[in-house]
Write a protein that holds these residues in place. Structure first.
Motif, short mmCIF file in Angstrom:
data_model
loop_
_atom_site.label_atom_id
_atom_site.label_comp_id
_atom_site.label_asym_id
_atom_site.label_seq_id
_atom_site.Cartn_x
_atom_site.Cartn_y
_atom_site.Cartn_z
N ASP A 198 4.27 -14.73 0.92
CA ASP A 198 4.50 -13.38 0.29
C ASP A 198 3.33 -13.49 0.30
OD1 ASP A 198 7.27 -13.42 0.05
OD2 ASP A 198 6.42 -15.06 -1.09
N ILE A 199 2.67 -11.65 -0.38
CA ILE A 199 1.15 -11.64 -0.23
C ILE A 199 0.98 -11.93 -1.72
CG2 ILE A 199 1.63 -8.66 -0.51
CD1 ILE A 199 -1.49 -8.86 0.52
N ASP A 200 -0.02 -12.57 -2.16
CA ASP A 200 0.00 -12.66 -3.65
C ASP A 200 -1.25 -11.25 -4.23
OD1 ASP A 200 -1.03 -13.02 -6.62
OD2 ASP A 200 -1.18 -14.87 -6.24
N LEU A 201 -0.43 -10.23 -5.21
CA LEU A 201 -1.68 -9.84 -4.88
C LEU A 201 -2.71 -9.60 -6.46
CD1 LEU A 201 0.81 -6.20 -4.86
CD2 LEU A 201 -0.39 -6.41 -3.56
N ALA A 202 -2.04 -10.45 -6.96
CA ALA A 202 -3.83 -10.99 -8.43
C ALA A 202 -5.14 -11.12 -7.49
CB ALA A 202 -2.70 -12.29 -9.05
N GLU A 203 -4.94 -11.67 -5.56
CA GLU A 203 -6.13 -12.48 -5.26
C GLU A 203 -6.57 -10.72 -4.30
OE1 GLU A 203 -4.29 -16.94 -3.70
OE2 GLU A 203 -4.65 -15.18 -1.70
N TYR A 204 -6.05 -9.39 -5.18
CA TYR A 204 -6.67 -8.24 -4.15
C TYR A 204 -6.70 -7.50 -4.86
CZ TYR A 204 -5.09 -10.13 0.34
OH TYR A 204 -4.90 -11.04 1.90
N HIS A 205 -7.95 -6.29 -4.38
CA HIS A 205 -8.28 -5.50 -5.52
C HIS A 205 -7.68 -3.83 -4.86
CE1 HIS A 205 -11.90 -6.87 -7.31
NE2 HIS A 205 -12.56 -6.98 -6.19
N CYS A 206 -6.79 -3.22 -5.21
CA CYS A 206 -6.27 -2.11 -4.85
C CYS A 206 -6.02 -0.89 -5.54
CB CYS A 206 -4.73 -2.99 -5.26
SG CYS A 206 -4.05 -3.82 -4.62
N THR A 229 -7.42 -2.17 -10.10
CA THR A 229 -8.18 -1.27 -9.56
C THR A 229 -10.23 -1.58 -9.26
OG1 THR A 229 -9.22 -1.67 -11.71
CG2 THR A 229 -7.36 -0.10 -11.11
N ARG A 230 -10.71 -1.16 -8.61
CA ARG A 230 -12.14 -1.81 -8.11
C ARG A 230 -13.12 -0.34 -8.55
NH1 ARG A 230 -14.30 -4.74 -4.46
NH2 ARG A 230 -16.18 -4.40 -4.36
N VAL A 268 -9.11 -8.44 0.10
CA VAL A 268 -8.94 -9.62 -0.80
C VAL A 268 -10.66 -9.34 -2.07
CG1 VAL A 268 -10.77 -10.44 1.08
CG2 VAL A 268 -8.93 -11.40 -0.46
N ARG A 269 -9.80 -10.35 -2.63
CA ARG A 269 -11.17 -10.65 -3.97
C ARG A 269 -12.16 -11.96 -3.33
NH1 ARG A 269 -10.09 -8.83 -9.10
NH2 ARG A 269 -8.26 -7.75 -9.49
N GLU A 270 -13.51 -11.41 -3.59
CA GLU A 270 -14.00 -12.99 -3.62
C GLU A 270 -14.06 -14.38 -3.24
OE1 GLU A 270 -17.37 -13.88 -1.58
OE2 GLU A 270 -17.00 -11.95 -1.86
N GLU A 271 -13.35 -14.13 -5.24
CA GLU A 271 -12.79 -15.74 -5.42
C GLU A 271 -11.66 -16.05 -4.66
OE1 GLU A 271 -12.39 -12.99 -7.72
OE2 GLU A 271 -14.55 -13.12 -8.47
N PRO A 272 -10.41 -15.82 -4.53
CA PRO A 272 -9.96 -16.77 -3.43
C PRO A 272 -10.47 -17.01 -2.19
CG PRO A 272 -9.08 -14.15 -3.81
CD PRO A 272 -10.20 -14.28 -5.65
N TYR A 273 -10.57 -15.92 -1.74
CA TYR A 273 -11.52 -15.95 -0.34
C TYR A 273 -12.38 -17.02 -0.20
CZ TYR A 273 -15.37 -14.79 3.25
OH TYR A 273 -16.12 -15.33 4.50
N MET A 312 0.90 -0.29 -0.32
CA MET A 312 0.16 -0.31 0.06
C MET A 312 1.10 1.46 0.11
SD MET A 312 -2.81 -0.90 2.62
CE MET A 312 -4.31 0.73 2.23
N LEU A 313 1.27 1.70 0.81
CA LEU A 313 2.84 2.40 0.98
C LEU A 313 3.70 2.61 0.03
CD1 LEU A 313 3.04 2.23 5.16
CD2 LEU A 313 2.14 4.63 3.79
N GLU A 314 4.61 1.40 -0.14
CA GLU A 314 5.13 1.87 -1.73
C GLU A 314 4.51 2.22 -3.03
OE1 GLU A 314 8.69 -0.90 -0.41
OE2 GLU A 314 7.84 -1.73 -2.63
N ASN A 315 3.55 1.61 -3.45
CA ASN A 315 2.47 1.89 -4.70
C ASN A 315 1.62 2.37 -4.29
OD1 ASN A 315 3.69 -0.44 -6.13
ND2 ASN A 315 2.51 -1.96 -4.59
N GLY A 316 1.46 3.95 -3.57
CA GLY A 316 0.22 5.24 -3.23
C GLY A 316 -1.31 4.22 -3.20
N TRP A 317 -1.22 3.11 -2.97
CA TRP A 317 -2.55 2.64 -2.39
C TRP A 317 -3.46 2.74 -1.68
CZ3 TRP A 317 -0.34 -2.91 -4.01
CH2 TRP A 317 -0.30 -2.60 -5.73
N ASP A 318 -4.69 3.22 -1.23
CA ASP A 318 -5.62 3.84 -0.22
C ASP A 318 -6.13 2.36 0.17
OD1 ASP A 318 -5.06 6.35 -0.32
OD2 ASP A 318 -5.02 6.54 -1.95
#
Length: 656
Positions: A632-640, A655-656, A578-583, A568-574
């Protein structure tokens, strides 16, 4: 680690060195020798005599032990005379061979990174969050994390944020740190995981007085972590988080708290972390007549030390983990002890459970290079994943009512024989104490001299339901059992996770609306769709019921959360959600795995399950597997996403 100074310190007192080497555990001493010298000539002679990581599983002949001990002393003295030594990094192949010999097993390759992380091998902190690109100080200073709870998970989370320079505040309802180890002060309280493993990897403790230490030592240790890592100054005590809601427009959490004086405050946070755990709200059964009792009564987690139980008639309701520790600790003090047992538990003997740590082991842990690291890894292996296969249901097994497979059946027979040996001529107790269900169906308890205590003339065990409580006793099975004091060792409201906090996520949906009262779910036990920037420590399906260290699991989760915050901090994401599918996929994977394991056994009712029989508390995974999932966090599993006024020309992540 300054190896030269350690070598010099170890050699400075030859008598102390020889005394320690003669009395410390032989396998970590051997690994220390090999690590220092690279000489593996002892391995082939040692291999046949090591059947596991516990000291009592190693039967190396005395003559061979003497050779190893002498070789280590000579190596330390030689290195000291040569001016010390530098850290020698074994190759992966060599390290794997050393692990195999140390554990008496073919240790899978996936345990190599765990060894590095658990032992801080070579002095490196492998679980620290490492920045990959600079973050503006102004941006970092404006970022705020709110943590609920200052138990060991909250303290470790705070320590890691402090190391990373990420601002945070911990809200703690009590007036001290410690969580479970602060609130529970009942007689006999202790840990059932070996303390040299049940500890923070960045702060191993060489001074444990017992291998399985008692509550006061654990409480003191957690306080030292809070002080050593500068966490205490970030804690607001006597304050409780009552509610939190997600502000979608600003991607912030509004966290509401109430102080002990009744005043309230709202904190604004970029991320909200729950570290309240699952065993913090005592549960007292609604027994008819409970309010009519005129004597003292209290829950084990709220032990009333103002009540003198000496010579009194004490009734203890419950025979789970707390009750098993309490009863033997008070039986010699009370006049009469009546124990009310609703369900039976498997109880296992551990030869080291009551052992004090010899001075030689403490000295070796402090002064002999690599001893502490190898001892810790041996305990990791011995106390966690080694017997996980025995918990898996063999569909071809013919006696699934009582056991799961051949190894599980063998364990059951051994447990019953042990119980018989402890009860002696009190065969009348066998039917009351031997469970019908397979071993590990409920939490496997450590024997705190429970069976010997049951034989005492001033102790009675009633197995069955309680009818009601009267002003001077408990009525069960139509018989009245007089009591001056009632202790409820009846567990906690575990299934209603995160209660009583009222947590609202996206679109105002509450966590209770999503989970109901008893069906919590999270991705990796940590993140939940609809609740961005919200993380749970010791969340759904992360309780360890097959051994292992809760500290280890917590560190895996803390690292994962640390990586999420770094992204979040390095990429400036607010916002990170987590996406519904991986959850959904992860929880389906958890459920499928549990269907093959002991905790889903239809003959077992426990707090591990919800009312529909779903296992909601326990992790089904080996510790090594969970570490792999969370490494390691898999960012493909997240909306950022970042807020519109902060977006740069180049899009980063989803993106959401």
């Amino acid at each position: 680690m300054d190896l030269s100074n350690q070598i010099e310190r170890a050699a400075a007192d030859p008598a102390a060195l020889r005394n320690a080497v003669s009395g410390a555990h032989i396998v970590p001493l051997l690994m220390s020798y090999v690590h220092l010298t690279g000489d593996k000539s002892f391995f082939e002679r040692v291999r046949p005599h090591v059947q596991g990581g516990w000291d009592y599983q190693q039967h190396i002949p005395a003559e061979l032990q003497a050779e190893i001990r002498e070789a280590l002393v000579n190596a330390i003295e030689r290195l000291a005379s040569e001016g010390g030594a530098v850290h020698r990094e074994p190759s992966r192949e060599e390290l794997k061979e050393m692990m195999d010999v140390a554990c008496g097993a073919d240790v899978p390759e996936k345990y190599l990174p765990i060894f590095y992380e658990e032992t801080c091998f070579g002095g490196k902190d492998y679980r620290a969050v490492e920045w990959r690109k600079p973050v503006a100080k102004e941006k970092l200073d404006q970022f705020q994390v709110v943590i609920a709870g200052a138990g060991f998970s909250g303290i470790v989370m705070g320590a890691r944020l402090k190391q990373a320079g990420i601002p945070f505040v911990i809200i703690e309802k009590n007036d001290q740190v410690g969580g479970t180890w602060y609130e529970n002060t009942y007689p006999g309280i202790g840990v059932d995981t070996p303390c040299h493993f049940y500890s923070f990897s960045q702060m191993p403790n060489p001074d444990w007085p017992e291998f399985f230490s008692k509550g006061p030592e654990l409480y003191a240790y957690i306080n030292r972590i809070a002080d050593q890592f500068g966490v205490r100054e970030h804690i607001r005590f006597n304050e409780e988080i009552t509610a939190a809601e997600y502000d979608e427009e600003n991607c912030k959490w509004l966290v509401h708290s109430r102080k002990s004086d009744g005043s309230e405050e709202t904190l604004v946070a970029n991320a909200f972390v729950s570290a309240v755990g699952i065993l913090n709200r005592p549960s007292i059964p609604n027994i008819p007549g409970i309010d009519s009792f005129k004597g003292a009564s209290f829950h084990s987690a709220r032990w009333d030390h103002s009540v003198d139980i000496t010579g009194k008639r004490v009734a203890m309701v419950g025979t789970g983990a707390s009750g098993i520790q309490i009863a033997p600790a008070i039986a010699d003090k009370v006049g009469h002890l009546t124990i009310f047992q609703r369900s039976r538990h498997w109880i296992i003997r551990h030869p080291m459970y009551h052992e004090h740590v010899p001075e030689a082991v403490t000295w070796a842990t402090k002064n002999i290079p690599y001893y502490q690291e190898w001892f810790r890894f041996q305990l990791f292996w011995a106390a966690s994943d080694g017997f996980h296969p025995t918990l898996r249901i063999d569909p071809e097994w013919t006696d699934l009512e009582h056991s799961l497979n051949a190894e599980n059946a063998k364990m059951r027979e051994e447990l019953i024989e042990y119980i018989k040996s402890e009860l002696g001529d009190r065969t009348d107790l066998l039917e009351k104490v031997v469970p019908e269900y397979p071993p590990f169906g409920k939490r496997m308890l450590r024997d705190n001299n429970w069976f010997r205590m049951l034989r005492q003339p001033n102790v009675d065990l009633y197995a069955g339901d309680i009818d009601h409580i009267e002003e001077d006793g408990i009525v069960a099975g139509g018989k009245k059992y007089p009591a001056d004091v009632i202790v409820f060792a009846t567990g906690f409201h575990a299934s209603k996770l995160l209660s009583p906090m009222n947590i609202r996520g996206r679109n105002g949906v509450t966590i209770r609306e999503l989970w109901g009262d008893d069906d919590p779910r999270a991705h990796l036990g940590i993140t939940v769709p609809g609740f961005p920037n919200f993380f749970v420590l010791y969340g759904p399906n992360t309780n360890l019921a097959h051994g292992g260290s809760a500290f280890f699991h917590s560190e895996c989760q803390v690292r994962y959360i640390g990586e999420a915050l770094r992204e979040m901090l390095e990429n400036g994401w607010d916002e990170l959600e987590v996406r519904e599918e991986p959850y959904e996929a992860y929880n389906e994977q958890v459920d499928n795995e549990h269907r093959q394991l002991v905790w889903s056994h239809p003959g077992v009712t426990s707090w591990y399950k919800n009312k529909n029989g779903r296992v909601i508390m326990n992790s089904p995974w080996k510790l090594a597997d969970y570490r792999h999932f969370t490494a390691d966090i898999d960012l493909a599993e997240y909306h950022c996403r970042r807020l519109p006024d902060e977006e740069a020309g180049e899009a980063a992540g989803g993106t959401r």
